[in-house]
Design an enzyme around this catalytic site. Structure first.
Site: not given
Ligand SMILES: Cc1ncc(COP(=O)(O)O)c(C=O)c1O
Length: 421
Positions: A124, A202, A227-228, A381
């Site tokens: 990400f 992650d 939150y997912k 998606r």
């Molecule tokens: C794999 C992954 N890591 C990190 C994040 C972003 O995290 P945050 O905005 O909560 O710091 C996301 C957001 O969708 C994500 O999908």
């Protein structure tokens, strides 16, 4: 029985189907974006009202001792149960980005690993931005990014070879956000260990959807959001995991008072807490923490192995329909076909993906709205959150995807995209 009746029959026999009523559902809408933002658990709404009226409204400052100081620990304990970790190995708070910053910086500064970051093209973007920022702060060479022949699937031989050739601190998303590609966590952890490296996992797109066993996979460090699939609420606090033997060797790069051994002594000298709490920085975000508990409770009640089993059943069924019914209409499957390599969303593409998404979102007089999400350049998606999605939802989605292309319904929509897609 016709195909729809078969789907409805499968839903009736689904042992997890009763969890759907734990969530709020807008009418006439199928929500396939639980991999971005999960649904509202009804108990979270009740809890928020109580916390606001009673704890904040009436008890005010007294609520810190009565309710709030223990809240992050209680949530950490529940996440530890979900992930097979020990309670004192999990810390809840901040965003995934901030947690990654803290653990990645701590690992680089520990001197235990070569000062080289590795990441890959499936990760990400925020993860890579954070690593680059740490390199800038420490005057290190930029992270090594591993590029595969596609950004939908890792080439494991290439990944392992790169770790052997450039040992250091590796950061990977356990389930990739674009295609839902699911890495073999244990094999990669062992390979990293043999090569004087460590992997920060992650878990954002995986937690609550795949069965993660941090001990069995010999995971040392992980971060993730809630939150997912955990339905913790918009921007709900994230978490970090550090394996217990590693904790004494690491220091937080943010020395805040909540990470102090005795924050309420108000000492002028910084003394880090002995445990993972040293990674805490400031005052916990009580309202968001209170809101996120209900989603974790539902996941624990349903059982992550049952959730994963249902996710595999649904995503396999959806992929079969995509291959038989949608591929002839110009759609392509972009997620791995094998369940063992796949998380819980299914990505498809079409040269009209953006406008097809607009049709799905708007529905029509005969069909419900369907909420997917769009990722550039042309990915749709379809997030399959097993706690509230069933076979009939998939049947309706496939029918709608067919009809939009057959009737060229997308021609009614503009190509222009807003900021959040
Ligand atoms: C794999 C992954 N890591 C990190 C994040 C972003 O995290 P945050 O905005 O909560 O710091 C996301 C957001 O969708 C994500 O999908």
């Amino acid at each position: 029985m016709n195909r729809r009746e078969i789907a409805q029959d499968l839903d009736r026999k689904d042992p997890l189907s009763h969890f759907k009523k734990e969530f709020y559902h807008p009418e006439n809408e199928i929500y396939l974006d639980g991999n971005s933002l999960g649904k509202l658990p009804l108990k979270a709404k009740e809890k928020m009202t109580m916390v606001m009226q009673e704890q904040w409204g009436k008890h005010l400052i007294r609520s810190w001792n009565e309710h709030w100081l223990d809240l992050p620990k209680r949530l950490a304990s529940k996440l530890a149960q979900l992930l097979n970790a020990k309670d004192h190995e999990i810390l809840v708070g901040e965003s995934t980005s901030v947690n990654l910053y803290k653990v990645a910086q701590a690992l680089i500064q520990s001197g235990h690993y070569p000062k080289q970051f590795l990441s890959d093209a499936l990760n990400f973007p925020t993860d890579n931005y954070i690593l680059e920022g740490i390199c800038r702060e420490n005057a290190l060479a930029k992270p090594i990014y591993i590029h595969y022949s596609t950004d939908l699937k890792a080439d494991l031989n290439l990944l392992k070879n790169q770790i052997s050739a450039h040992p250091g601190v590796v950061c990977l998303s356990l389930v990739s956000y674009k295609s839902a590609y699911y890495y073999p966590m244990k094999a990669l952890n062992l390979h990293a260990k043999e090569n004087n490296s460590i992997i920060i996992w992650d878990l954002s797109h995986a937690v609550g959807a795949v069965a993660i066993d941090l001990k069995e996979t010999q995971t040392l460090v992980a971060i993730g959001c809630t939150y997912k699939y955990l339905n913790g609420g918009p921007g709900s606090p994230a978490f970090m995991y550090i394996e217990e033997t590693l904790i004494p060797d690491l220091l937080s790069p943010i020395q805040g008072w909540f990470g102090h051994a005795k924050p309420f002594d108000f000492s002028q000298d910084y003394l880090p807490a002995a445990g993972i709490e040293k990674f805490d920085a400031g005052t916990p975000t009580v309202l968001s923490l209170a809101a996120m508990e209900a989603g974790i409770d539902i996941t624990l009640a349903a059982g992550i192995k049952n959730i994963r089993a249902k996710s595999i059943t649904l995503t396999n069924a959806l992929i079969k329909e995509i291959e038989t019914q949608l591929t002839p209409l110009g759609y392509s499957l972009e997620s791995p076909k094998e369940a063992i390599e796949r998380g819980s969303h299914v990505t498809i593409s079409h040269h009209e993906s953006w406008r097809i998404c607009q049709c799905l979102l708007h529905g029509n007089e005969k069909r419900p709205k369907i909420i997917p999400d769009f990722r550039p350049p042309h990915y749709i998606r379809l997030g399959i959150a097993p706690l509230y999605i069933g076979h009939d939802d998939l049947w309706l989605t496939v029918e709608r995807l067919k009809e939009i292309v057959l009737e060229k319904e997308y021609e009614h929509y503009s190509q222009i995209r807003p900021t959040v897609t």
